[in-house]
Design a protein around this motif. Sequence first.
Motif, mmCIF file in Angstrom:
data_model
loop_
_atom_site.group_PDB
_atom_site.id
_atom_site.type_symbol
_atom_site.label_atom_id
_atom_site.label_comp_id
_atom_site.label_asym_id
_atom_site.label_seq_id
_atom_site.Cartn_x
_atom_site.Cartn_y
_atom_site.Cartn_z
ATOM 1 N N ASP A 191 7.514 14.677 -15.191
ATOM 2 C CA ASP A 191 6.243 13.312 -13.842
ATOM 3 C C ASP A 191 6.885 12.155 -14.494
ATOM 4 O OD1 ASP A 191 5.957 15.048 -12.037
ATOM 5 O OD2 ASP A 191 3.892 15.178 -12.015
ATOM 6 N N ALA A 192 7.076 10.430 -14.411
ATOM 7 C CA ALA A 192 7.271 9.732 -15.115
ATOM 8 C C ALA A 192 5.770 9.463 -15.799
ATOM 9 C CB ALA A 192 7.147 8.400 -14.200
ATOM 10 N N GLN A 193 6.002 9.449 -16.858
ATOM 11 C CA GLN A 193 4.903 8.673 -18.182
ATOM 12 C C GLN A 193 4.936 7.121 -17.952
ATOM 13 O OE1 GLN A 193 2.335 10.740 -20.225
ATOM 14 N NE2 GLN A 193 1.689 8.527 -19.398
ATOM 15 N N LYS A 194 3.664 6.019 -17.657
ATOM 16 C CA LYS A 194 3.675 5.503 -17.469
ATOM 17 C C LYS A 194 2.687 4.996 -19.427
ATOM 18 C CE LYS A 194 1.672 1.092 -14.905
ATOM 19 N NZ LYS A 194 2.766 0.270 -15.257
ATOM 20 N N LEU A 195 3.765 3.435 -19.823
ATOM 21 C CA LEU A 195 3.545 2.765 -20.916
ATOM 22 C C LEU A 195 2.810 1.412 -20.978
ATOM 23 C CD1 LEU A 195 6.128 4.069 -23.366
ATOM 24 C CD2 LEU A 195 4.170 4.919 -22.848
ATOM 25 N N LYS A 196 1.739 1.369 -21.294
ATOM 26 C CA LYS A 196 1.688 -0.319 -21.146
ATOM 27 C C LYS A 196 2.064 -0.622 -22.550
ATOM 28 C CE LYS A 196 -2.285 -3.425 -20.139
ATOM 29 N NZ LYS A 196 -3.847 -3.355 -20.480
ATOM 30 N N LEU A 197 2.657 -2.335 -22.981
ATOM 31 C CA LEU A 197 3.134 -3.121 -23.549
ATOM 32 C C LEU A 197 1.854 -3.626 -23.823
ATOM 33 C CD1 LEU A 197 5.893 -3.741 -25.454
ATOM 34 C CD2 LEU A 197 6.131 -5.617 -23.754
ATOM 35 N N VAL A 198 1.130 -3.650 -24.896
ATOM 36 C CA VAL A 198 0.258 -4.342 -25.761
ATOM 37 C C VAL A 198 0.320 -5.018 -27.094
ATOM 38 C CG1 VAL A 198 -1.325 -2.409 -25.449
ATOM 39 C CG2 VAL A 198 -0.362 -2.447 -27.195
ATOM 40 N N GLU A 199 1.662 -4.818 -26.784
ATOM 41 C CA GLU A 199 1.835 -6.155 -28.705
ATOM 42 C C GLU A 199 3.550 -6.143 -28.762
ATOM 43 O OE1 GLU A 199 0.926 -6.185 -33.057
ATOM 44 O OE2 GLU A 199 0.031 -4.484 -32.232
ATOM 45 N N HIS A 200 4.010 -6.684 -29.014
ATOM 46 C CA HIS A 200 5.426 -7.441 -28.920
ATOM 47 C C HIS A 200 5.801 -8.595 -29.682
ATOM 48 C CE1 HIS A 200 5.881 -10.449 -26.087
ATOM 49 N NE2 HIS A 200 4.997 -9.849 -25.630
ATOM 50 N N GLU A 201 7.277 -8.639 -30.215
ATOM 51 C CA GLU A 201 7.854 -9.276 -30.832
ATOM 52 C C GLU A 201 8.782 -8.828 -31.509
ATOM 53 O OE1 GLU A 201 6.704 -12.242 -34.796
ATOM 54 O OE2 GLU A 201 5.322 -10.755 -34.819
ATOM 55 N N ALA A 202 9.978 -10.318 -30.964
ATOM 56 C CA ALA A 202 11.625 -10.001 -31.692
ATOM 57 C C ALA A 202 11.486 -10.725 -32.957
ATOM 58 C CB ALA A 202 12.450 -10.914 -30.518
ATOM 59 N N TYR A 203 12.502 -10.399 -33.939
ATOM 60 C CA TYR A 203 12.908 -11.413 -35.221
ATOM 61 C C TYR A 203 14.276 -12.160 -35.105
ATOM 62 C CZ TYR A 203 8.391 -8.447 -35.978
ATOM 63 O OH TYR A 203 7.297 -8.182 -35.640
ATOM 64 N N ALA A 204 14.496 -12.334 -35.593
ATOM 65 C CA ALA A 204 15.900 -13.168 -35.118
ATOM 66 C C ALA A 204 17.231 -12.608 -36.311
ATOM 67 C CB ALA A 204 15.839 -14.773 -37.052
ATOM 68 N N ASN A 205 16.549 -10.983 -36.767
ATOM 69 C CA ASN A 205 17.502 -10.321 -37.458
ATOM 70 C C ASN A 205 17.752 -9.264 -35.794
ATOM 71 O OD1 ASN A 205 15.293 -9.139 -37.149
ATOM 72 N ND2 ASN A 205 15.708 -7.704 -39.478
ATOM 73 N N GLY A 206 17.515 -9.692 -34.848
ATOM 74 C CA GLY A 206 17.636 -8.456 -33.783
ATOM 75 C C GLY A 206 16.102 -7.603 -33.486
ATOM 76 N N LEU A 207 15.353 -7.197 -34.738
ATOM 77 C CA LEU A 207 15.236 -5.842 -34.315
ATOM 78 C C LEU A 207 13.508 -6.572 -33.492
ATOM 79 C CD1 LEU A 207 16.056 -5.151 -37.627
ATOM 80 C CD2 LEU A 207 14.059 -4.043 -38.100
ATOM 81 N N GLN A 208 12.848 -5.542 -32.532
ATOM 82 C CA GLN A 208 11.632 -5.891 -31.602
ATOM 83 C C GLN A 208 11.115 -5.276 -32.593
ATOM 84 O OE1 GLN A 208 13.268 -5.170 -27.851
ATOM 85 N NE2 GLN A 208 15.335 -6.577 -27.930
#
Length: 190
Positions: free
Chosen positions: A165-182
């Motif tokens: 069954d699908a597992q739901k995730l909640k995004l609690v923190e995020h950031e994107a960087y100038a080199n393309g990393l997230q």
Amino acid sequence: MRTLISTAFISLDGVVEAPGGEPGYRNSGWTYKNVEFLPEAFEIKGQEQKEATAMMMGRTSYEAFSAVWPDMEDFADYKVMPKYVVSTTLTEDDLVSNWGQTTILRSVDEVAALKATDGGPIIIHGSATLNHSLADAGLIDRYHLLVFPLLLGAGKRLFSATDKDAQKLKLVEHEAYANGLQKNVFDVIR
């Protein structure tokens, strides 16, 4: 109840194999060969060492990390932290003597029992196969993902391919960087 946190360097197509240059993988070392280094993108690694109270890994990751991490300044906090290695084949004689207290767990049930104890977060490094087993058993509580802007194709993946069954995730923190990393931090919703 302890929190199990899976942390990974992961390609955009889900590959986690050999990010640091481990032999035997076509794209070995992809985290430093193909992306400009920006220190701020890796700050989560220092935070993990400060927040975790124990570290967990599978046999293959233990063998790779225990050969180099005990003497690395960058991983000094992990040296004194209790470690748990989930393996059916590792023996006490296989453990290194210069990396602090290490306990071998033989099954997902033993991981569940450890998780049920009092204490702080346990961080899981590497260990694709272990991640599959723990996720399939519903034991992982959070993912710390540093996503690299690469498509690697073949390779070990972080997430299980089990039909479930699908597992739901909640995004609690995020950031994107100038080199393309997230940086993406997800809590598992139960």
